[in-house]
Design a protein around this motif. Structure first.
Motif, mmCIF file in Angstrom:
data_model
loop_
_atom_site.group_PDB
_atom_site.id
_atom_site.type_symbol
_atom_site.label_atom_id
_atom_site.label_comp_id
_atom_site.label_asym_id
_atom_site.label_seq_id
_atom_site.Cartn_x
_atom_site.Cartn_y
_atom_site.Cartn_z
ATOM 1 N N THR A 134 11.706 119.031 43.843
ATOM 2 C CA THR A 134 11.242 118.124 44.584
ATOM 3 C C THR A 134 9.733 118.056 44.489
ATOM 4 O OG1 THR A 134 11.022 119.427 46.586
ATOM 5 C CG2 THR A 134 13.082 118.170 46.216
ATOM 6 N N SER A 135 8.782 117.010 45.130
ATOM 7 C CA SER A 135 7.606 116.826 45.026
ATOM 8 C C SER A 135 6.863 117.970 45.704
ATOM 9 C CB SER A 135 6.977 115.507 45.605
ATOM 10 O OG SER A 135 7.439 115.635 47.142
ATOM 11 N N ASN A 150 9.066 110.595 33.842
ATOM 12 C CA ASN A 150 10.230 109.451 34.054
ATOM 13 C C ASN A 150 9.916 108.470 35.278
ATOM 14 O OD1 ASN A 150 10.721 111.652 35.889
ATOM 15 N ND2 ASN A 150 12.841 111.903 35.042
ATOM 16 N N ASN A 151 8.647 108.835 35.814
ATOM 17 C CA ASN A 151 8.424 108.188 37.144
ATOM 18 C C ASN A 151 9.283 108.295 38.181
ATOM 19 O OD1 ASN A 151 6.020 106.555 35.913
ATOM 20 N ND2 ASN A 151 7.273 105.548 34.674
ATOM 21 N N ASP A 152 9.657 109.457 38.418
ATOM 22 C CA ASP A 152 10.637 109.559 39.618
ATOM 23 C C ASP A 152 9.840 110.135 40.815
ATOM 24 O OD1 ASP A 152 10.214 112.128 38.492
ATOM 25 O OD2 ASP A 152 12.400 112.707 38.377
ATOM 26 N N GLY A 153 8.774 110.521 40.749
ATOM 27 C CA GLY A 153 7.672 111.036 41.900
ATOM 28 C C GLY A 153 7.541 112.481 41.796
ATOM 29 N N VAL A 154 8.188 113.100 40.651
ATOM 30 C CA VAL A 154 7.933 114.581 40.546
ATOM 31 C C VAL A 154 7.342 114.618 39.293
ATOM 32 C CG1 VAL A 154 9.510 115.224 42.283
ATOM 33 C CG2 VAL A 154 10.255 114.798 39.870
ATOM 34 N N ILE A 155 6.575 115.908 39.296
ATOM 35 C CA ILE A 155 5.725 116.196 38.149
ATOM 36 C C ILE A 155 6.543 116.987 37.095
ATOM 37 C CG2 ILE A 155 3.705 117.301 37.039
ATOM 38 C CD1 ILE A 155 2.090 116.596 39.844
ATOM 39 N N ASP A 156 6.450 116.434 35.904
ATOM 40 C CA ASP A 156 7.224 116.966 34.771
ATOM 41 C C ASP A 156 6.307 118.191 34.053
ATOM 42 O OD1 ASP A 156 9.858 115.870 35.284
ATOM 43 O OD2 ASP A 156 8.568 114.120 34.548
ATOM 44 N N LEU A 157 6.737 119.015 33.168
ATOM 45 C CA LEU A 157 5.839 119.749 32.481
ATOM 46 C C LEU A 157 6.200 119.671 30.980
ATOM 47 C CD1 LEU A 157 4.396 122.469 31.879
ATOM 48 C CD2 LEU A 157 6.400 123.834 32.261
ATOM 49 N N LEU A 158 4.999 119.368 30.196
ATOM 50 C CA LEU A 158 4.916 119.195 28.696
ATOM 51 C C LEU A 158 4.189 120.524 28.164
ATOM 52 C CD1 LEU A 158 4.486 115.589 29.816
ATOM 53 C CD2 LEU A 158 5.798 116.034 27.436
ATOM 54 N N ASP A 178 -1.871 119.112 41.663
ATOM 55 C CA ASP A 178 -1.198 119.326 42.841
ATOM 56 C C ASP A 178 0.337 119.431 42.781
ATOM 57 O OD1 ASP A 178 -0.363 119.698 45.519
ATOM 58 O OD2 ASP A 178 -1.282 117.841 46.191
ATOM 59 N N MET A 179 0.762 120.580 42.533
ATOM 60 C CA MET A 179 2.032 120.851 42.070
ATOM 61 C C MET A 179 3.129 120.872 43.378
ATOM 62 S SD MET A 179 2.919 121.373 38.786
ATOM 63 C CE MET A 179 4.226 122.322 38.700
ATOM 64 N N ASP A 180 2.734 121.074 44.471
ATOM 65 C CA ASP A 180 3.596 121.107 45.684
ATOM 66 C C ASP A 180 3.341 120.042 46.687
ATOM 67 O OD1 ASP A 180 1.205 122.084 46.333
ATOM 68 O OD2 ASP A 180 1.901 124.076 46.775
ATOM 69 N N GLY A 181 2.628 119.004 46.162
ATOM 70 C CA GLY A 181 2.149 117.979 47.293
ATOM 71 C C GLY A 181 1.512 118.180 48.683
ATOM 72 N N ASP A 182 0.828 119.438 48.490
ATOM 73 C CA ASP A 182 0.064 119.612 49.975
ATOM 74 C C ASP A 182 -1.355 119.353 49.643
ATOM 75 O OD1 ASP A 182 -0.898 121.453 47.983
ATOM 76 O OD2 ASP A 182 -0.618 123.119 49.253
#
Length: 475
Positions: free
Chosen positions: A274-275, A250-258, A194-198
């Motif tokens: 943002t989330s 980094n546990n900032d509440g938004v998903i990072d990309l590896l 869920d990339m956009d938090g919906d």
């Protein structure tokens, strides 16, 4: 392949060729000690359906159905250049063992009962259908069509089983019509999150040429997925065989990309959005995330990472080109951060080259399951010892931890100390319910003599629907 086709005591030959879609049968008209080919059948077996599979064919002579007569199997002897659908032909022997009569029985022997997507299978798990059960998307390196043209494909398998006993049924062998979206045949690597938090799952697909497709799910939670896409996503390019992994590093509440890839690098793109509105840079913030590799030139690892949380730690499975599956722990406080190797050959798993990874609690037993793809195009499922996040978001962690269970392992009597009245269900490792009942608030003793030895899972539910899972071993 030498075999005695006419039961005359000498060996005849069946020969495949790297550039031929037929196999030629050569009859030995000589003797056992002085072979001499006197006839041939270029459409073997011309008395039944002739072999017709491109390319580099090999044949195998063995008794498949245990009737005492050897049968014939024909398939390409090529890992990624030959036909990869309807490509294992089984001819059952309707004659005798020394005078065979081969009749075509199946063009998909064995693979018609398994998940097989050609080559470079790459799994992603998530609820696509909206029924609450985890479904399966599998990327591939493409399949060969009837006219021998290769097409990129995503395969969609819907979970038609139950919560505890999943069963995957093929719904589409060209999900989202990726065969027409891709400009040329390339490996596809899907990832659901869920990339956009919906509340619904979006889809990111890495491409063999190093770029990304991003599919936004506009269906909403609880509905069957409906996607609209962007390509190339953020103009990101990392090199061949891009394998996206989406995780909050980094546990900032938004998903990072590896992004894993062929050239022995693990690329990190930090989410600057943002989330609900993610945003990534075009070039990676870190090209060697976790200081994992020491060599980056002319050495391909094809790394495929999957990250997951476990009791305050961040762990990562990585599949490699040579077939290894390694387990790491992410240590963010170690300088710029480091992926610390825990086990180089996790589980002693050797299930093909170019391992790809996915992790999820597929059978809802409270423990994460590991799904591995490989260069051969199949999938393998494993249980892991790591717990999944099975606690309701409304249930505080200390409530779950306050349930006590002992001894473990247990032989005759199991003690459960419960903070409140709860219903319990015991299931075995394949999901069958073996015991149900109710716990009182306080100490509960449960008789185990009716259970066989093995591993059992306990689901506990309180009177407002909050639940947790436990596991014990019956001796």
């Amino acid at each position: 392949m030498p075999f005695d086709e006419d039961c005359d005591g000498d060996l005849d030959l069946l020969i495949g060729d790297i550039a031929n879609d037929k196999m030629i049968f050569l009859r030995n008209g000589g003797t056992k000690t002085d072979a001499w080919i006197t006839a041939q059948d270029g459409q073997f077996p011309s008395y039944d359906t002739s072999i017709d599979i491109p390319i580099f064919l090999a044949s195998f002579y063995l008794d498949v159905n245990n009737d005492g007569k050897r049968d014939l199997i024909v398939t390409p002897n090529e890992t990624d250049g030959g036909r990869n659908t309807n490509h294992i032909w089984l001819y059952l022997n309707e004659g005798t063992d020394c005078d065979p009569d081969f009749i075509l029985y199946s063009k998909s022997f064995l693979v018609d009962n398994m998940i097989s997507v050609g080559a470079k299978s790459d799994p992603a798990v998530g609820d696509i259908s909206g029924d609450g059960l985890p479904d399966l998307l599998v990327g591939s390196n493409g399949i060969y069509t009837a006219d021998n043209q290769k097409e990129s494909r995503i395969f969609y398998y819907r979970n038609t089983g139950t919560r505890n006993i999943p069963e995957f049924t093929l719904i589409s062998d060209d999900y989202l019509t990726m065969s027409s979206l891709t400009s040329f045949p390339t490996a596809l690597s899907p990832n659901l999150v869920d990339m956009d938090g919906d509340g619904d799952l979006d889809l990111m697909i890495g491409e063999g040429n190093g770029q990304l497709y991003f599919f936004t799910n506009v269906a909403g939670p609880g509905a069957e997925a409906s996607f609209s896409y962007v390509y190339p996503y953020k103009d990101i390019f990392v090199g061949q065989d891009a394998k996206p992994e989406l995780f909050d590093v980094n546990n900032d509440g938004v998903i990072d990309l590896l992004m894993g890839e062929q050239n022995n690098e693990l690329n990190l793109f930090m989410n600057r959005g943002t989330s609900s509105n993610p945003d990534f840079p075009t070039v990676p913030d870190t090209r060697n995330f976790g200081s994992l590799f020491t060599v980056t030139d002319f050495y391909t690892f094809n790394n495929s990472p999957v990250f997951f949380k476990q009791e305050g730690s961040t762990l990562c499975y990585i599949g490699f080109e040579d077939g290894r599956l390694s387990l790491y722990e992410w240590l963010p406080s170690s300088g710029a951060g480091k992926l610390q190797l825990i086990e180089s050959n996790a589980g002693h798993i050797r299930h093909g080259f170019k391992l790809t990874t996915e992790i999820a609690d597929i059978d809802h037993d409270g423990f994460l399951d590991l799904v591995l793809g490989n260069f051969a195009g199949g999938l393998t499922f494993f249980h892991t010892p790591y717990r999944s996040d099975v606690v309701s978001v409304k249930q505080p962690e200390n409530d779950r931890m306050s349930v006590q269970l002992y001894p473990n392992p247990a032989s005759e009597l199991l003690t459960i100390v419960s903070p409140e009245v709860m219903d319990f269900t015991f299931t075995n490792v394949i999901g069958n319910i073996v015991m149900t009942g109710k716990l009182k608030k306080d100490v509960n003793h449960i008789e185990l003599t009716v259970l066989r030895s093995g591993v059992y899972h306990i689901k506990l539910i309180d009177n407002i629907g909050r639940f947790t899972h436990l596991q014990f071993i019956k001796l």
